[in-house]
Enzyme design. Structure first.
Site, PDB file in Angstrom:
ATOM      1  N   GLU A 104       4.932  -2.807   8.806  1.00 35.31           N
ATOM      2  CA  GLU A 104       4.085  -3.131   7.364  1.00 35.31           C
ATOM      3  C   GLU A 104       2.747  -2.920   7.696  1.00 35.31           C
ATOM      4  O   GLU A 104       1.990  -2.266   6.722  1.00 35.31           O
ATOM      5  CB  GLU A 104       4.409  -4.663   7.347  1.00 35.31           C
ATOM      6  CG  GLU A 104       3.407  -5.528   6.196  1.00 35.31           C
ATOM      7  CD  GLU A 104       3.959  -5.282   4.797  1.00 35.31           C
ATOM      8  OE1 GLU A 104       5.498  -4.835   4.835  1.00 35.31           O
ATOM      9  OE2 GLU A 104       3.492  -5.439   3.794  1.00 35.31           O
ATOM     10  N   ASP A 105       1.916  -3.168   8.875  1.00 32.74           N
ATOM     11  CA  ASP A 105       0.610  -3.289   9.049  1.00 32.74           C
ATOM     12  C   ASP A 105       0.020  -2.001   9.714  1.00 32.74           C
ATOM     13  O   ASP A 105      -1.300  -2.003   9.785  1.00 32.74           O
ATOM     14  CB  ASP A 105       0.085  -4.418   9.573  1.00 32.74           C
ATOM     15  CG  ASP A 105       0.500  -5.861   9.008  1.00 32.74           C
ATOM     16  OD1 ASP A 105       0.535  -5.432   7.664  1.00 32.74           O
ATOM     17  OD2 ASP A 105       0.271  -6.861   9.596  1.00 32.74           O
TER      18      ASP A 105
END
Ligand code: MN
Length: 480
Positions: free
Chosen positions: A78-79
């Site tokens: 995700e990041d």
């Protein structure tokens, strides 16, 4: 500094893992630390604190190596720039699937109306049945986020707490992870209703102080009795969590009438000794009527097993005793995840098998998935059947049946047996004849009247039924 302390805590928990496993976890740790190195949490701390804390929660459940690696890496897709394929190459496909699954479940949005996102939501929800470890990692993630919610804005605090109550508390219940469930409930209440939380917390403290003597005295006496009878045991005391207390009080109950406010958990070595212990307790302390439950013979839908009996304890206070084996107690604390501890080698397989065969949540989920083709219908049914309040009703034999709120005698009948549903002509609830469309309430005692002359389920039954199981059986009958 704190990072090093947490890292040490994590690796200290890994006493039962092989040298290779620990090396792999160390590799995941270093990769996660590297990838998140430029990020900070809202608290100003380095981001890596979050994934390590999640991995610590998982290690306390004695999760397997892949789950801990995935816990460390759970926010990287995700990041950070890393992809699922790269994780698969660096570790293995299981770790990659776990991280990917957790990433997707985080984007779950129940309220969207767009069809593409509906289809996506459906895919995510059906996906969690393939590997329950995704839910467990997500619960650990949510637990740590809830523990550190103070750094978020008030809006975010309330939003997260509401979502926790609506989605994650039920999920924790469905896999039987009671410890996580009760901590999530308390944390949510703290942010959703700060005033009430404070008041209840104070009461809770007073109760703990005030009942300490009574519980210790009972613990001592029961331990003595069990030792005289040569029953190996361990006994713990517990007070109902703050949220549980708040709920009872807001329903209008008086503190002294809450039958499970104070509990003793009594763990013994085998099932026979559970029943012997029950007899020994009843011969020392008077039980109150109607509060005996045998969840060993008749486990809860999340496989919780225990004997419950509420007795008049020291100073005539109501104390609930929960009697179970050591193995059952592991299930009662950690739910499905206790498999990790009890059968290290084939835990994963056993977990998935039991899920499919024994856990009501997964049976319902699979049934909803196969019964409803339309994505909107699928989601509506998921919400009204799984993410809704439950009611508990009794059969004439005294067995407890869990149903979603809004269920009718039709749902009850089909839950007992398809033939009973198909030959039902009426229902009696607490000695009164009622319509089979009537909504059941908590603690109703339900008897289904059947007849061999019945024509089978009526055309409108399917619509009146609340559970997919009943709907599907009615549909099948009417197709014939
Ligand atoms: Mn996270």
């Amino acid at each position: 500094m704190e990072v090093e302390v947490l890292k040490e805590k994590l690796f200290n928990n890994l006493t039962n893992y092989s040298e290779e496993e620990i090396q792999e976890i160390e590799k995941a740790y270093n990769l996660a630390k590297d990838l998140h190195s430029k990020q900070v949490r809202q608290s100003g701390e380095p981001y890596i604190i979050h994934p390590i804390s999640v991995a610590i929660i998982l290690s306390e459940m004695k999760a397997d190596k892949d789950t801990i690696c995935a816990g460390l890496l759970h926010d990287t897709i995700e990041d950070t720039p890393i992809t699922k394929e790269e994780i698969a190459r660096e570790f293995n496909i299981d770790v990659a699937n776990l991280v990917d699954g957790v990433t997707k479940i985080s984007k779950l949005n129940f309220s969207s109306k767009q069809d593409r996102s509906l289809a996506n939501t459906r895919k995510i929800i059906s996906g969690i049945t393939e590997d329950v470890r995704i839910i467990i990692i997500k619960l650990a993630d949510r637990l740590h986020n809830m523990r550190t919610l103070e750094y978020k804005t008030e809006f975010k605090q309330k939003e997260n707490s509401l979502e926790t109550m609506e989605i994650f508390v039920p999920l924790a219940y469905y896999i039987g992870a009671y410890r996580i469930k009760s901590e999530l409930e308390d944390l949510s209440l703290k942010y959703l209703k700060p005033e009430e939380y404070k008041k209840t917390e104070e009461k809770h403290l007073l109760i703990e102080e005030d009942s300490k003597h009574c519980l210790e005295e009972m613990l001592f006496n029961i331990k003595n009795i069990l030792e005289c009878n040569e029953i190996p045991n361990e006994i713990k005391t517990r007070t109902k969590n703050i949220y549980g207390l708040y709920k009872k009080l807001s329903e209008g109950k008086k503190i002294e009438d809450i039958h499970d406010l104070l509990s003793l958990k009594i763990m013994v070595d085998d099932i026979t000794n559970c029943y012997i212990t029950l007899g020994l307790i009843h011969s020392k302390y008077n039980p109150i009527n109607n509060k005996f439950k045998d969840y060993i013979w008749n486990p809860k839908t999340n496989m919780y097993r225990s004997l419950h009996t509420t007795v008049f304890g020291e100073d005539d206070r109501l104390v609930q005793t929960q009697i179970r084996t050591f193995d059952m107690d592991e299930v009662a604390s950690f739910g499905l995840t206790s498999y990790w501890n009890q059968s290290k080698d084939n835990a994963r397989e056993k977990m998935q098998n039991d899920l499919k065969e024994k856990y009501q949540f997964f049976k319902s989920l699979t049934e909803i998935n196969t019964t409803f083709g339309d994505n909107q219908e699928f989601l509506t049914q998921i919400k009204r059947e799984l993410f809704t309040d439950k009611i508990y009703v009794y059969t004439t034999k005294g067995d407890i049946i869990e149903l979603p709120k809004g269920s009718t005698p039709i749902d009850f009948a089909y839950r007992i047996h398809t033939d009973i549903g198909n030959s039902m002509i009426g229902a009696i609830v607490n000695d009164d004849k009622v319509s089979i469309y009537e909504k059941l309430k908590n603690k109703d005692r339900v008897r289904i009247i059947t007849s061999s002359l019945s024509m089978g389920p009526g055309k409108d039954w399917e619509e009146k039924a609340q559970t997919t199981h009943a709907k599907r059986k009615i549909r099948e009958f009417n197709k014939r």
